[in-house]
Each structure stands twice: as C-alpha cells, then as structure tokens.
Motif scaffolding. Structure first.
Motif, PDB file in Angstrom:
ATOM      1  N   UNK A   1       0.982  -1.172  -0.088  1.00 52.86           N
ATOM      2  CA  UNK A   1       0.026   0.002  -0.031  1.00 52.86           C
ATOM      3  C   UNK A   1       0.733   1.232  -0.021  1.00 52.86           C
ATOM      4  N   UNK A   2       2.058   1.369   0.815  1.00 53.17           N
ATOM      5  CA  UNK A   2       2.817   2.558   1.065  1.00 53.17           C
ATOM      6  C   UNK A   2       3.440   2.640  -0.220  1.00 53.17           C
ATOM      7  N   UNK A   3       4.149   1.508  -0.957  1.00 58.70           N
ATOM      8  CA  UNK A   3       4.964   1.827  -2.171  1.00 58.70           C
ATOM      9  C   UNK A   3       3.816   2.037  -3.517  1.00 58.70           C
ATOM     10  N   UNK A   4       2.714   1.619  -3.363  1.00 55.81           N
ATOM     11  CA  UNK A   4       1.464   2.085  -4.361  1.00 55.81           C
ATOM     12  C   UNK A   4       1.321   3.650  -4.470  1.00 55.81           C
ATOM     13  N   UNK A   5       1.051   4.356  -3.197  1.00 45.99           N
ATOM     14  CA  UNK A   5       0.832   5.460  -2.996  1.00 45.99           C
ATOM     15  C   UNK A   5       2.342   6.417  -2.849  1.00 45.99           C
ATOM     16  N   UNK A   6       3.444   5.945  -2.849  1.00 46.39           N
ATOM     17  CA  UNK A   6       4.500   6.882  -2.802  1.00 46.39           C
ATOM     18  C   UNK A   6       4.423   8.029  -3.626  1.00 46.39           C
ATOM     19  N   UNK A   7       4.730   9.193  -2.913  1.00 45.20           N
ATOM     20  CA  UNK A   7       4.808  10.375  -3.855  1.00 45.20           C
ATOM     21  C   UNK A   7       6.093  10.847  -4.152  1.00 45.20           C
ATOM     22  N   UNK A   8       7.218  10.131  -3.521  1.00 39.67           N
ATOM     23  CA  UNK A   8       8.616  10.570  -4.122  1.00 39.67           C
ATOM     24  C   UNK A   8       9.716   9.155  -3.921  1.00 39.67           C
ATOM     25  N   UNK A   9      10.742   9.363  -4.409  1.00 41.90           N
ATOM     26  CA  UNK A   9      11.734   8.148  -4.284  1.00 41.90           C
ATOM     27  C   UNK A   9      12.033   7.815  -2.960  1.00 41.90           C
ATOM     28  N   UNK A  10      12.053   8.786  -1.878  1.00 39.75           N
ATOM     29  CA  UNK A  10      12.503   8.332  -0.574  1.00 39.75           C
ATOM     30  C   UNK A  10      11.458   7.362   0.054  1.00 39.75           C
ATOM     31  N   UNK A  11      10.151   7.937  -0.171  1.00 40.48           N
ATOM     32  CA  UNK A  11       8.788   7.077   0.293  1.00 40.48           C
ATOM     33  C   UNK A  11       8.948   5.551  -0.206  1.00 40.48           C
ATOM     34  N   UNK A  12       9.432   5.505  -1.556  1.00 43.96           N
ATOM     35  CA  UNK A  12       9.198   4.432  -2.031  1.00 43.96           C
ATOM     36  C   UNK A  12      10.477   3.455  -1.861  1.00 43.96           C
ATOM     37  N   UNK A  13      11.457   3.915  -1.380  1.00 43.70           N
ATOM     38  CA  UNK A  13      12.421   3.457  -0.758  1.00 43.70           C
ATOM     39  C   UNK A  13      12.134   2.887   0.837  1.00 43.70           C
TER      40      UNK A  13
END
Length: 488
Positions: free
Chosen positions: A107-119
């Motif tokens: 869920x967090x990765x699907x909604x990530x607004x930037x590369x930091x959150x995706x990491x």
C-alpha cells in the motif's frame, strides 16, 4: 514452467490431504511456497521497473539502485533474526506477521509520492518478506523428523523450483503491470499476495504455542537481543559502505569491525546466543557454503539487474520486451532444477554451475548496442543452467550441514549471504553504469562478474567436504547424508 513444478509436487510421497505417517503433510506446501516467493517476486519484478521509476522521479541508475539495496539491507538483517524467532516459537505467528507487513508495504509503495517514500516501502517489504523462507525450511526439517525421512529431496526441489518459477514470472509480470497500470502496479501486487498468504497461513500452518523450558522460564528469555542488535549494526555499516564504496565513508568499515568484534564477544558469552559462533566457526563446510552463496548471488543479481537495464537503455527494448527476454533464463533454470533435483551429488552441480557462470559472463563481453535478438536470448539460456544448479545445490547443502535445532536461523543466514551478494551486485551496477546503462558499462560489469565466477569455481574445487554430501547411506539408499555437526 508450472508443469515442471506440478511434476515435482506429484513426486512427493502420496498420502491423505493431511499427510500420512511416512509422507510429507501436503497442506503445508501452499503457504510454504507462497511465503518463500514473496521476496523473489519483489526482487525480480523491480528489475524492469527501475528505468520507468527513474524517469518518473528524475533519478539516475545510481539512485534507483537504492530500491534494490533497501530491500536486501532489511532482509539481510531480518532473515536470521526472524529465523531464530521461528526456531524458538514456531513458524505460524512469524509467518502471519511478516505477510501482513508485506501487504502494508504494498500500500505504501503504491501511493509513494517520491523516491524516498518508495525506498522506505522497499525496506518494509524486506522485513515483511523475510519470514517465508526460514519458515519453509523449518517445516521441512520438522516433517523430515516426523516421517523419519532425512532427505526430503522432492520437497526441497519443489521449494527451489517455486522460487525460480516466480523469478520467471517476475520480470514478465512487471512488464505487463507497467504496461497496464504503470510502475505503481508492481508494488500493488503485494496486496493480493499478502491476503492469500494470510488466509493460507491462518488455515494451514500448525499452531505451536511456546513451551516452558525445563527451569520453568519462558522461551522469550532465550532471545539474545544484544547479539541481534550488534549483528544489525555490523551489517548495516558494512552494507552502507558497499552501496557507495567510492564515497569516502571509510569510517563505516571501522564501525563494522567494532560492531562485529562486540557481536563475537557477546555470542561467546551468551547462554543462548543468537548465532552460535562456536558451532558455526567449527562448521567450516557450512561457512564455505555461505561464501559460495555470496559469490553466486553477486553474479546472478548483477546479471538480473545490470543486463535488464542494459537491454532497455543500451539495446533499446521496452520494459515489457526486457521482461520477456529474461523468460528463457528462469525457464531453463526450472527445467534444470526439475531434472537434477533428485540426484544426490551436490559438488558436481556446483562445479557445472560455476563453469556455466563463467561461460555466460564471457558471452556478455560479445554484446553490443545492435546485437541480434537471438544473441540476447542465447546469453540468458546459458546462464539458466547454473541458475538452476546453484540455487538447488546451495539450499540442499545448508539443509544437510546446518544444526537441525537452528534450521530457521541457518536458512536465514543463507539468504543473508545471498542478499549481501545482491547488494554488491547492485553497487557494482551503479558504479559501472553511472548515469546510463550503456554497452561499455555492461562490458565492465561482465569483467567483474567473470572474476567473481572464477573465484566461485576455485572455492568449490578446493572444498573436499562436498564429496561427502549426497553419498547414499547403507541403510537408506535414496537418502543423502545426515546433517553435519562437527562440534556435536
């Protein structure tokens, strides 16, 4: 591909749905296999997502490489820790907790607004997916004891083939998902996978309430929290250095040495050590297997990520086409594992696997920006042979060399060394490619892989203990040797 897996599963000893006195409990297979593939699917699916993610966030390969390293950093720490918890408390609770965290990370990765959150989402995925494989190896060991079959070769082969099957599906599935819903869909796929894992785990994994020790204390008192903490610090410092070895952060190596020394001192004095360094230090065959795992995974993952990025940027293929090019690699690996799974010799598999890696790395040096498609496919087919042999042989070696009472943590350490190799591969890719995955960078990466493959062959040739693994016993011809415990 799925037909190969089906044939392997059919070879398991028959029994009722619940298993029989001499047969593996087949109800355990589905949660075992699903839990074990959560990490491989997230490892392979990202290989075709790196370029579109980099384009979306304006990040070069040297930065998107953190998406690979973050998952392996978390998993390298989490695998042996969770494996030790499984040894103490059984697999059910750890399996369910990890699977739930995997769904949350999706869920967090699907909604990530930037590369930091995706990491950060990839870090959560690393911790969430680290329970499946140790739980599977723990269950195989307990079923082997229950049935009296010390060599469940069919189940071990099925486990290896399953992870390779998902590696087949990963790049192609990733390319399909990107074409349909963009790169975010490659993170969202964890949500239904986690839901299925929670259902199967809750329904089929046995409840194993923690028993009291002989002195009346709860097993939680056996947790070596200081040892786990020092292990994590040492590994984090080492992996952070490996991710950017040219960054001048040499102090990380000093911190690694200090934390490793503190960890060793603690484990030698702990009543119930997290990792029994005395037994591990005396089990040189197991240590050699871990070293071979690191080397084999460096080559395997350098190819998975580096070659895939090059086919997109250096050769000009789309993400979907790059995923399809990877199919013969893992399809070949599945066929090889299925055909050789019940052969007892481990050393011969590793020797052929080492030679196969050397051949594949040599072929990479012949590729260029206009190489025909058949050359791209020929390279992956050649590498598919060692891919199938090495994974199966290394897994089986740990099963027979490790202390049965610490199978979960030993299996976790196997993955830790593998992921350390993956991080080295990721760092090598970022170093050799820089801003773009061009042909010159691929050739430099191939030379590096060729050196690692040669070292893998040398470590295998000099290890005489491998000759004893797989030798049939007089009282049970189909079975392999008993686990090796030099200090017991």
């Amino acid at each position: 591909m799925t037909g190969s897996l089906t044939r392997v599963l059919r070879r398991l000893r028959p029994g009722s749905a619940k298993g029989s006195a001499d047969g593996f409990d087949r109800r355990l297979l589905a949660p075992m296999m699903l839990g074990s593939v959560l990490n491989p699917v997230n490892s392979s699916i990202i290989s075709v997502s790196l370029v579109p993610i980099g384009a979306a966030f304006g990040a070069p390969p040297s930065r998107t490489a953190w998406l690979i390293s973050a998952l392996y950093l978390a998993t390298s720490i989490g695998q042996p820790v969770v494996g030790r918890l499984i040894d103490l408390f059984g697999p059910r609770r750890l399996f369910l907790a990890g699977t739930a965290l995997t769904g949350a990370a999706g869920v967090v990765g699907m909604l990530a607004p930037n590369l930091g959150v995706l990491i950060a989402a990839r870090v959560l995925l690393g911790f969430g997916t680290c329970s499946g494989y140790p739980a599977a190896m723990y269950l195989i060991r307990t079923e082997a004891r229950r049935t009296g079959r010390q060599s469940p070769a069919g189940v071990l082969t099925a486990l290896a083939v399953t992870t390779q099957t998902i590696a087949v599906i990963g790049p192609s599935l990733g390319g399909l998902l990107i074409g349909v819903g963009g790169w975010r869909a490659t993170l969202a796929v964890n949500i239904p996978l986690a839901a299925a894992g929670l259902y199967l785990g809750a329904r089929r994994l046995p409840a194993t309430p923690a028993s009291r020790r002989d002195d009346g204390r709860h097993p939680v008192s056996d947790l070596d929290l200081p040892g786990m903490g020092l292990f994590a610090v040492a590994l984090v410092c080492l992996l952070l250095f490996l991710m950017n070895p040219r960054g001048g952060d040499w102090y990380l190596l000093l911190l690694t040495v200090a934390a490793a020394a503190g960890f060793t001192w603690r484990e030698l004095r702990a009543r119930q050590p997290f990792i029994d360094v005395r037994v591990l230090g005396g089990n040189l065959p197991l240590l050699a297997t871990y070293a071979r795992t690191l080397l084999a995974y460096v080559v395997s993952y350098a190819f998975l990520y580096g070659y895939t990025q090059w086919t997109e940027e250096g050769r000009g293929l789309s993400p979907s086409q790059a995923g399809l090019v990877q199919l013969p690699l893992f399809a070949t690996a599945i066929v090889v594992s299925t055909l050789t799974g019940r052969r007892q010799a481990i050393r011969s598999k590793l020797l052929v696997g080492a030679v196969g890696q050397i051949a594949a790395c040599g072929l990479l040096l012949l590729l260029h920006a206009h190489s025909p498609l058949w050359m791209l496919l020929a390279v992956v087919i050649v590498l598919g042979v060692p891919q199938g042999l090495n994974n199966l042989a290394l897994q089986n070696a740990v099963f027979h060399q490790a202390d049965g009472e610490r199978m979960g943590s030993s299996a976790g350490l196997l993955r830790t060394f593998g992921y350390l190799g993956a991080i080295i591969a990721s760092a090598a890719g970022g170093t050799f490619f820089g801003q773009r995955a061009d042909t010159d960078g691929l050739h430099h990466l191939a030379a590096f892989m060729l050196a690692i493959s040669t070292l893998f062959l040398a470590v295998t040739v000099v290890d005489r203990s491998l000759r004893r693994l797989g030798a049939p016993r007089k009282d049970d011809a189909p079975a392999e040797t008993e686990p090796q415990h030099p200090d017991r």
